[in-house]
Structure formats: C-alpha cells, structure tokens
Enzyme design. Sequence first.
Site, PDB file in Angstrom:
ATOM      1  N   ASN A 148     -20.709  29.649   1.238  1.00 29.72           N
ATOM      2  CA  ASN A 148     -19.751  29.694   0.132  1.00 29.72           C
ATOM      3  C   ASN A 148     -18.960  30.987   0.269  1.00 29.72           C
ATOM      4  OD1 ASN A 148     -18.403  29.862  -2.290  1.00 29.72           O
ATOM      5  ND2 ASN A 148     -20.231  30.210  -3.541  1.00 29.72           N
ATOM      6  N   GLY A 202     -25.908  37.511  -5.061  1.00 29.85           N
ATOM      7  CA  GLY A 202     -25.122  38.713  -4.770  1.00 29.85           C
ATOM      8  C   GLY A 202     -25.803  40.008  -5.173  1.00 29.85           C
ATOM      9  N   SER A 219     -28.908  35.585  -2.230  1.00 28.97           N
ATOM     10  CA  SER A 219     -29.195  36.661  -1.275  1.00 28.97           C
ATOM     11  C   SER A 219     -29.988  36.183  -0.065  1.00 28.97           C
ATOM     12  CB  SER A 219     -29.909  37.818  -1.979  1.00 28.97           C
ATOM     13  OG  SER A 219     -29.078  38.335  -3.001  1.00 28.97           O
ATOM     14  N   LYS A 243     -16.483  31.990  -1.424  1.00 29.34           N
ATOM     15  CA  LYS A 243     -15.957  32.481  -2.710  1.00 29.34           C
ATOM     16  C   LYS A 243     -14.468  32.843  -2.569  1.00 29.34           C
ATOM     17  CE  LYS A 243     -20.558  34.006  -3.850  1.00 29.34           C
ATOM     18  NZ  LYS A 243     -21.385  34.645  -4.839  1.00 29.34           N
ATOM     19  N   GLU A 262     -30.044  27.982  -7.443  1.00 30.85           N
ATOM     20  CA  GLU A 262     -29.569  29.357  -7.283  1.00 30.85           C
ATOM     21  C   GLU A 262     -29.923  30.171  -8.530  1.00 30.85           C
ATOM     22  OE1 GLU A 262     -26.210  29.525  -4.186  1.00 30.85           O
ATOM     23  OE2 GLU A 262     -25.302  29.259  -6.144  1.00 30.85           O
ATOM     24  N   HIS A 275     -21.159  25.981  -9.786  1.00 32.25           N
ATOM     25  CA  HIS A 275     -21.644  27.297  -9.367  1.00 32.25           C
ATOM     26  C   HIS A 275     -21.779  28.203 -10.595  1.00 32.25           C
ATOM     27  CE1 HIS A 275     -21.856  31.217  -7.451  1.00 32.25           C
ATOM     28  NE2 HIS A 275     -22.226  30.581  -6.358  1.00 32.25           N
ATOM     29  N   GLU A 278     -21.025  31.158 -11.096  1.00 35.41           N
ATOM     30  CA  GLU A 278     -19.832  31.963 -11.402  1.00 35.41           C
ATOM     31  C   GLU A 278     -18.821  31.132 -12.174  1.00 35.41           C
ATOM     32  OE1 GLU A 278     -19.181  33.297  -7.404  1.00 35.41           O
ATOM     33  OE2 GLU A 278     -20.996  34.511  -7.543  1.00 35.41           O
TER      34      GLU A 278
HETATM   35  C1  PEP Z   1     -23.715  31.977  -3.822  1.00 32.16           C
HETATM   36  O1  PEP Z   1     -22.683  32.461  -4.235  1.00 32.16           O
HETATM   37  O2  PEP Z   1     -23.864  30.750  -3.866  1.00 32.16           O
HETATM   38  C2  PEP Z   1     -24.735  32.871  -3.285  1.00 32.16           C
HETATM   39  C3  PEP Z   1     -25.940  32.407  -3.095  1.00 32.16           C
HETATM   40  O3  PEP Z   1     -24.374  34.170  -3.009  1.00 32.16           O
HETATM   41  P1  PEP Z   1     -25.227  35.299  -2.226  1.00 32.16           P
HETATM   42  O4  PEP Z   1     -25.796  34.642  -0.996  1.00 32.16           O
HETATM   43  O5  PEP Z   1     -24.232  36.368  -1.902  1.00 32.16           O
HETATM   44  O6  PEP Z   1     -26.308  35.750  -3.157  1.00 32.16           O
END
Ligand code: PEP
Length: 251
Positions: A9, A173, A213, A11, A167, A95, A97
Amino acid sequence: MRIPFIAGNWKMYMTRAEAKDLVEGLLTALANVRDVEVAVCPPFTALDCVSRLVANSRIALGAQNCYWEDKGAFTGEVAAPLLKEIGCKYCIVGHSERRQYFGETNETVRKRILALYKHGILPILCIGETLKEREKGQTEKVVLTQLRECLQNLPPERVVKTTVAYEPVWAIGTGKTATPQQAQEVHALIRAEVVRMYGKDVAEGVRIQYGGSVKPDNIKELMDQEDIDGALVGGASLKVDSFAPIVRFAE
Ligand code: PEP
C-alpha cells in the site's frame, strides 16, 4: 491451500517517476518468485503508469479506494469501472486511515465492496482495533463487528475471493508489530466468524493478511502462523530493498 498474498500500500507517496523506478526494481528483484501473489497499490495518479509497467508480469495492480456508484456527479471520486479499465485486479477498502480521516464506516465499506464485486475487482478489506480498544479488551468485539457489518449478505462465491487484512491500528506506521501469536489469535477469530457467516468452504478460501509495520525481519515468523496468509505492507513497500525480501519470505 491458500496462496500467500503480499500487497504493498503506497498510500499518498510516489510520483510517476518514483513509481517507475520502484516497479522496475521490483520486476527485476521478483522475476523468479513463485508461489506468492504480489500486488502494488499506487496512488490514483500513478495507476496508469504502473499498469503499463506490470502488464504481463507477476505483479498485480491494486487501488487504494473506490466510490460505490458507477458514474455521476461525484467530484473527486473514482469509480470501480474506471479502476477496472486501468487494469486493477485488487482494491483496498476500509483502511484505518480512511476510517479515521475521511469518515469511512462499515456501511460505506460494504457499498464499495459491492461495487467492486459488480466490476470483477477483488477487495482487500481492512479491519482492526485501536490501542485504546485493545487495552479495554475490546479487540474481538471491534474486529468481528467490522467484519460482520462489511461482509454481511454478500454472494458467497465473491466472498471466498475477498482478502481480509487484519491491521491493528496501533501497529500501522508505528514500528510496533503485533506478535505472531497476537496476530494469529485475531486471524483465527476472523476465520471462525467467516465460517459462521458463510460456512467452512468459503472461510478456508478467504485469505487473511496481517498489516502493521511488516518488515523483512518479522515477515517469516508471521507467515509461519496457520491463519496468516499474507501481508498488507505500508512503509516497507516503498523500497525494493525492503519489499522484495518480504515477498521472498520463504527463501
Ligand atoms: C498499511 O498502511 O496498511 C500499513 C500496514 O502500514 P505500515 O506497514 O507502514 O505499518
């Protein structure tokens, strides 16, 4: 058996020039990878350029969101038929976000999933609890409510091809990863809930990715868990040096 599925992803990162460099690097680094499905999900502006680069390769294209109407006066939105036309096989929906900053709800996520089904795009449905919810012992309730409300009353033959990305919001992040055991526990709950909703055959087909992460040094342990079928990767998907080893976790 479920084929492992690793998706990046991107973003709101990557100009077209940066996207081109990254994809060309990935095409080389992943040229002989087998038995893993890979997708990249660039921002809308880079979809066309990435679509051309990955055509006839093992890397699939995904979008990060879509609107639920096919067309109309919806300024700033992008519809599923437009994503299909540009070559998207997958689309992320729900997601955290988008839930946090753009008012996404389980109801609107479900509408987007229906639109994607209608146009033959495979959804990657994101669900996950916040730190506060985990600390209050509400993880199971929150995650399963999201799952039920987003996936209720849908055609089972489509649900089986849907990916669920667990997630935990506190791991996105932040550099904090759920332990493989913490992730497996929730993945098993998710699969059991899909059994209740759609039966064992559908639940056995649904791939459940872990996201939060994910890095080259933690992917293997995560993938060793029974119900972890892949990863949705944010930050580490922006560089060949980190995304390629994640995809090649089995080597
Ligand atoms: C994501 O945005 O779906 C995500 C898992 O981000 P990160 O791997 O940076 O934690």
